[in-house]
Design a protein around this motif. Sequence first.
Motif, PDB file in Angstrom:
ATOM      1  N   LEU A  82       0.837  -1.201   0.000  1.00  0.00           N
ATOM      2  CA  LEU A  82       0.000   0.000   0.000  1.00  0.00           C
ATOM      3  C   LEU A  82       0.875   1.256   0.000  1.00  0.00           C
ATOM      4  O   LEU A  82       0.609   2.197  -0.748  1.00  0.00           O
ATOM      5  N   CYS A  83       1.923   1.253   0.819  1.00  0.00           N
ATOM      6  CA  CYS A  83       2.839   2.403   0.845  1.00  0.00           C
ATOM      7  C   CYS A  83       3.432   2.654  -0.532  1.00  0.00           C
ATOM      8  O   CYS A  83       3.452   3.791  -1.011  1.00  0.00           O
ATOM      9  N   ARG A  84       3.921   1.592  -1.168  1.00  0.00           N
ATOM     10  CA  ARG A  84       4.512   1.729  -2.502  1.00  0.00           C
ATOM     11  C   ARG A  84       3.495   2.279  -3.494  1.00  0.00           C
ATOM     12  O   ARG A  84       3.796   3.188  -4.270  1.00  0.00           O
ATOM     13  N   GLU A  85       2.270   1.760  -3.462  1.00  0.00           N
ATOM     14  CA  GLU A  85       1.239   2.220  -4.402  1.00  0.00           C
ATOM     15  C   GLU A  85       0.883   3.691  -4.180  1.00  0.00           C
ATOM     16  O   GLU A  85       0.700   4.437  -5.141  1.00  0.00           O
ATOM     17  N   ILE A  86       0.802   4.106  -2.930  1.00  0.00           N
ATOM     18  CA  ILE A  86       0.501   5.515  -2.631  1.00  0.00           C
ATOM     19  C   ILE A  86       1.618   6.422  -3.138  1.00  0.00           C
ATOM     20  O   ILE A  86       1.362   7.443  -3.783  1.00  0.00           O
ATOM     21  N   ILE A  87       2.848   6.045  -2.867  1.00  0.00           N
ATOM     22  CA  ILE A  87       3.985   6.860  -3.295  1.00  0.00           C
ATOM     23  C   ILE A  87       4.057   6.916  -4.821  1.00  0.00           C
ATOM     24  O   ILE A  87       4.267   7.989  -5.406  1.00  0.00           O
ATOM     25  N   GLU A  88       3.851   5.788  -5.487  1.00  0.00           N
ATOM     26  CA  GLU A  88       3.885   5.778  -6.949  1.00  0.00           C
ATOM     27  C   GLU A  88       2.737   6.599  -7.532  1.00  0.00           C
ATOM     28  O   GLU A  88       2.905   7.251  -8.563  1.00  0.00           O
ATOM     29  N   ALA A  89       1.570   6.593  -6.873  1.00  0.00           N
ATOM     30  CA  ALA A  89       0.436   7.414  -7.336  1.00  0.00           C
ATOM     31  C   ALA A  89       0.750   8.906  -7.235  1.00  0.00           C
ATOM     32  O   ALA A  89       0.164   9.712  -7.950  1.00  0.00           O
ATOM     33  N   HIS A  90       1.693   9.259  -6.370  1.00  0.00           N
ATOM     34  CA  HIS A  90       2.142  10.649  -6.244  1.00  0.00           C
ATOM     35  C   HIS A  90       3.334  10.930  -7.165  1.00  0.00           C
ATOM     36  O   HIS A  90       3.962  11.982  -7.063  1.00  0.00           O
ATOM     37  N   GLY A  91       3.671   9.975  -8.036  1.00  0.00           N
ATOM     38  CA  GLY A  91       4.784  10.152  -8.958  1.00  0.00           C
ATOM     39  C   GLY A  91       6.135   9.863  -8.348  1.00  0.00           C
ATOM     40  O   GLY A  91       7.169  10.209  -8.912  1.00  0.00           O
ATOM     41  N   GLY A  92       6.136   9.212  -7.180  1.00  0.00           N
ATOM     42  CA  GLY A  92       7.388   8.963  -6.466  1.00  0.00           C
ATOM     43  C   GLY A  92       7.851   7.527  -6.537  1.00  0.00           C
ATOM     44  O   GLY A  92       7.341   6.704  -7.305  1.00  0.00           O
ATOM     45  N   ARG A  93       8.825   7.224  -5.688  1.00  0.00           N
ATOM     46  CA  ARG A  93       9.449   5.899  -5.656  1.00  0.00           C
ATOM     47  C   ARG A  93       9.761   5.557  -4.205  1.00  0.00           C
ATOM     48  O   ARG A  93      10.212   6.413  -3.432  1.00  0.00           O
ATOM     49  N   LEU A  94       9.523   4.312  -3.823  1.00  0.00           N
ATOM     50  CA  LEU A  94       9.817   3.825  -2.474  1.00  0.00           C
ATOM     51  C   LEU A  94      10.835   2.698  -2.596  1.00  0.00           C
ATOM     52  O   LEU A  94      10.689   1.818  -3.454  1.00  0.00           O
ATOM     53  N   SER A  95      11.856   2.712  -1.752  1.00  0.00           N
ATOM     54  CA  SER A  95      12.860   1.649  -1.792  1.00  0.00           C
ATOM     55  C   SER A  95      13.270   1.256  -0.373  1.00  0.00           C
ATOM     56  O   SER A  95      13.152   2.044   0.565  1.00  0.00           O
ATOM     57  N   LEU A  96      13.749   0.022  -0.255  1.00  0.00           N
ATOM     58  CA  LEU A  96      14.185  -0.543   1.026  1.00  0.00           C
ATOM     59  C   LEU A  96      15.658  -0.896   0.941  1.00  0.00           C
ATOM     60  O   LEU A  96      16.140  -1.327  -0.107  1.00  0.00           O
ATOM     61  N   ALA A  97      16.359  -0.756   2.057  1.00  0.00           N
ATOM     62  CA  ALA A  97      17.769  -1.144   2.110  1.00  0.00           C
ATOM     63  C   ALA A  97      18.161  -1.425   3.556  1.00  0.00           C
ATOM     64  O   ALA A  97      17.455  -1.030   4.486  1.00  0.00           O
ATOM     65  N   ASN A  98      19.275  -2.101   3.719  1.00  0.00           N
ATOM     66  CA  ASN A  98      19.861  -2.279   5.038  1.00  0.00           C
ATOM     67  C   ASN A  98      20.773  -1.098   5.323  1.00  0.00           C
ATOM     68  O   ASN A  98      21.376  -0.523   4.410  1.00  0.00           O
ATOM     69  N   ARG A  99      20.873  -0.739   6.603  1.00  0.00           N
ATOM     70  CA  ARG A  99      21.747   0.364   7.020  1.00  0.00           C
ATOM     71  C   ARG A  99      23.109  -0.169   7.424  1.00  0.00           C
ATOM     72  O   ARG A  99      23.220  -1.255   7.995  1.00  0.00           O
ATOM     73  N   CYS A 100      24.125   0.607   7.173  1.00  0.00           N
ATOM     74  CA  CYS A 100      25.450   0.284   7.718  1.00  0.00           C
ATOM     75  C   CYS A 100      25.328   0.302   9.227  1.00  0.00           C
ATOM     76  O   CYS A 100      24.721   1.209   9.786  1.00  0.00           O
ATOM     77  N   GLY A 101      25.865  -0.675   9.893  1.00  0.00           N
ATOM     78  CA  GLY A 101      25.798  -0.725  11.343  1.00  0.00           C
ATOM     79  C   GLY A 101      24.546  -1.413  11.857  1.00  0.00           C
ATOM     80  O   GLY A 101      24.333  -1.498  13.063  1.00  0.00           O
ATOM     81  N   GLY A 102      23.703  -1.921  10.954  1.00  0.00           N
ATOM     82  CA  GLY A 102      22.506  -2.665  11.356  1.00  0.00           C
ATOM     83  C   GLY A 102      21.229  -1.857  11.236  1.00  0.00           C
ATOM     84  O   GLY A 102      21.217  -0.644  11.369  1.00  0.00           O
ATOM     85  N   GLY A 103      20.173  -2.571  10.940  1.00  0.00           N
ATOM     86  CA  GLY A 103      18.874  -1.941  10.795  1.00  0.00           C
ATOM     87  C   GLY A 103      18.484  -1.783   9.336  1.00  0.00           C
ATOM     88  O   GLY A 103      19.162  -2.244   8.431  1.00  0.00           O
ATOM     89  N   ALA A 104      17.356  -1.128   9.136  1.00  0.00           N
ATOM     90  CA  ALA A 104      16.812  -0.941   7.801  1.00  0.00           C
ATOM     91  C   ALA A 104      16.482   0.530   7.573  1.00  0.00           C
ATOM     92  O   ALA A 104      16.332   1.297   8.525  1.00  0.00           O
ATOM     93  N   ILE A 105      16.357   0.876   6.313  1.00  0.00           N
ATOM     94  CA  ILE A 105      15.970   2.229   5.938  1.00  0.00           C
ATOM     95  C   ILE A 105      15.006   2.156   4.751  1.00  0.00           C
ATOM     96  O   ILE A 105      15.234   1.403   3.818  1.00  0.00           O
ATOM     97  N   VAL A 106      13.927   2.905   4.866  1.00  0.00           N
ATOM     98  CA  VAL A 106      12.966   3.029   3.770  1.00  0.00           C
ATOM     99  C   VAL A 106      13.113   4.443   3.233  1.00  0.00           C
ATOM    100  O   VAL A 106      13.021   5.410   3.985  1.00  0.00           O
ATOM    101  N   SER A 107      13.367   4.540   1.932  1.00  0.00           N
ATOM    102  CA  SER A 107      13.548   5.840   1.292  1.00  0.00           C
ATOM    103  C   SER A 107      12.384   6.114   0.358  1.00  0.00           C
ATOM    104  O   SER A 107      11.985   5.242  -0.429  1.00  0.00           O
ATOM    105  N   ILE A 108      11.852   7.320   0.466  1.00  0.00           N
ATOM    106  CA  ILE A 108      10.764   7.755  -0.389  1.00  0.00           C
ATOM    107  C   ILE A 108      11.224   8.990  -1.143  1.00  0.00           C
ATOM    108  O   ILE A 108      11.630   9.985  -0.535  1.00  0.00           O
ATOM    109  N   HIS A 109      11.188   8.913  -2.463  1.00  0.00           N
ATOM    110  CA  HIS A 109      11.498  10.071  -3.310  1.00  0.00           C
ATOM    111  C   HIS A 109      10.182  10.578  -3.865  1.00  0.00           C
ATOM    112  O   HIS A 109       9.466   9.845  -4.543  1.00  0.00           O
TER     113      HIS A 109
END
Length: 111
Positions: A82-109
């Motif tokens: 749902l998050c990805r679809e909402i962001i794409e409907a706004h013309g954006g992009r959502l991506s997931l990655a691991n963080r250096c030092g542990g954990g995760a990060i979700v980036s929304i452009h």
Amino acid sequence: MPRQRATFDVGQLEQVMINLLKNAAESGSPPQAVTVSVQPLTQGFLIEVADRGAGLGEQVLRDALLPFFSTKPSGTGLGLTLCREIIEAHGGRLSLANRCGGGAIVSIHLP
């Protein structure tokens, strides 16, 4: 950088942030290590939600944005989709990655 203006559906972006913060809180991260940042870009904005939980395995990074994929026993697998679809409907992009030092990060452009 000059101040930028943008128009978004507030209710939909609120739902995205609720889902992402809920996931970060459930990651096993200490609460004080969950962060949100908003950065203006030349064209648009970058929003990042980060945690210091266990991070994301290879399969999760590959499949987490697919409908009905969940790592939670009672999860529906629809939150990130749902998050990805909402962001794409706004013309954006959502991506997931691991963080250096542990954990995760979700980036929304967002444009």
